[in-house]
Motif scaffolding. Structure first.
Motif, PDB file in Angstrom:
ATOM      1  N   ASP A 101      31.196  31.361  57.996  1.00  0.00           N
ATOM      2  CA  ASP A 101      31.566  30.752  59.287  1.00  0.00           C
ATOM      3  C   ASP A 101      31.110  31.588  60.478  1.00  0.00           C
ATOM      4  O   ASP A 101      30.911  31.043  61.573  1.00  0.00           O
ATOM      5  CB  ASP A 101      33.083  30.558  59.351  1.00  0.00           C
ATOM      6  N   SER A 218      33.250  21.669  53.246  1.00  0.00           N
ATOM      7  CA  SER A 218      33.866  22.622  54.173  1.00  0.00           C
ATOM      8  C   SER A 218      35.313  22.927  53.811  1.00  0.00           C
ATOM      9  O   SER A 218      35.877  23.920  54.271  1.00  0.00           O
ATOM     10  CB  SER A 218      33.796  22.068  55.607  1.00  0.00           C
ATOM     11  N   ASN A 219      35.925  22.067  52.991  1.00  0.00           N
ATOM     12  CA  ASN A 219      37.329  22.248  52.631  1.00  0.00           C
ATOM     13  C   ASN A 219      37.541  22.834  51.242  1.00  0.00           C
ATOM     14  O   ASN A 219      38.569  23.469  50.982  1.00  0.00           O
ATOM     15  CB  ASN A 219      38.068  20.895  52.688  1.00  0.00           C
TER      16      ASN A 219
END
Length: 254
Positions: A101, A218-219
């Motif tokens: 990230d 993304s999760n």
């Protein structure tokens, strides 16, 4: 219901029901979407998913209501190699995701969240070390993880708020909020003021909603890390009677 589900088996039961919820959500996302890309709320998968969520939440309230307080930290969080490695796995997942990230962050807040995630990963390693020793960590360790989760929740909500379909993000939102509250309750145990009933309920709720949140790349890494962490960091689920509590208080006075 208590005779059907032994409290010791609650984590596995929650994991299985969460898996069912994930399957229902995938079904909804693959066959319950109209031509414009909007979820059809009247779809059978949506109704079954809502019913499952309601049923599981009611069941968890009922199944954890007899978890009376047990004053000793060592009773709730004894020496555990599994819990230690669970914390390490969670640290690796959150740490790796945060490093990625850093390079993908679009603004200052996302960068701050990513950096806070790296710090949280280091703090999780410390919790694993303390769990291996069977001694309570400093209160500040879990508070530090809470700070990361608050920042992450604020950052994610900015993106969720722009989405007109609440079903796209509601489970991730609830899972993260439950995790934040669980971690706060865990910090209370470090201060020897923890309460088993709310901690167990929030921990199991986090597991359940995290399972349903395992959609989208993304999760997946974050919520898989959360599931491993919470499954291995649950307090003792051994029910106590009033006589047990009275006896424990007498021991503490001695």
């Amino acid at each position: 219901m208590k005779k059907l589900i032994n409290p010791i088996h609650l984590p596995l039961w929650t994991l299985l029901t969460g898996g069912v919820g994930l399957l229902l959500r995938v079904w909804l996302m693959t066959s319950g979407v109209d031509q414009k890309g909007f979820v059809i709320t009247s779809h059978a998968a949506a109704w079954l998913l809502f019913a499952l969520v309601l049923g599981v939440m009611v069941a968890l309230v009922f199944l954890t209501k007899d978890l009376m307080e047990a004053g000793k930290y060592e009773f709730n969080f004894p020496v555990s190699e599994v819990s230690c490695y669970g914390a390490f796995v969670a640290a690796a997942g959150i740490g790796i995701g945060s490093v990625v990230d850093i390079f993908l962050s679009a603004d200052t807040l996302e960068l701050v969240v990513a950096l806070a995630g790296i710090v949280a990963a280091a703090l999780l390693v410390l919790t694993g070390i303390f769990r291996r020793k069977g001694t309570p960590p400093s209160l500040l360790i879990h508070i530090g993880i809470c700070v990361y989760l608050m920042l992450r929740l604020v950052s994610d909500y900015r993106h969720w708020n722009a989405d007109p379909q609440i079903l796209d993000y509601c489970f991730q939102l609830v899972a993260t909020a439950c995790l934040l509250l669980t971690t706060y309750q865990r910090a209370s145990f470090d201060a020897r003021e923890g309460k088993r009933r709310p901690y167990a309920f929030l921990n199991l709720s986090t597991i359940f909603f995290s399972c349903i949140s395992l959609v989208g790349w993304s999760n997946i890494l974050f919520f898989l890390s959360v599931i491993v962490w919470q499954m291995t960091d649950l307090c003792s689920l051994i029910p106590l009677t009033l006589d047990d509590i009275s006896f424990g208080e007498e021991d503490s006075e001695c």
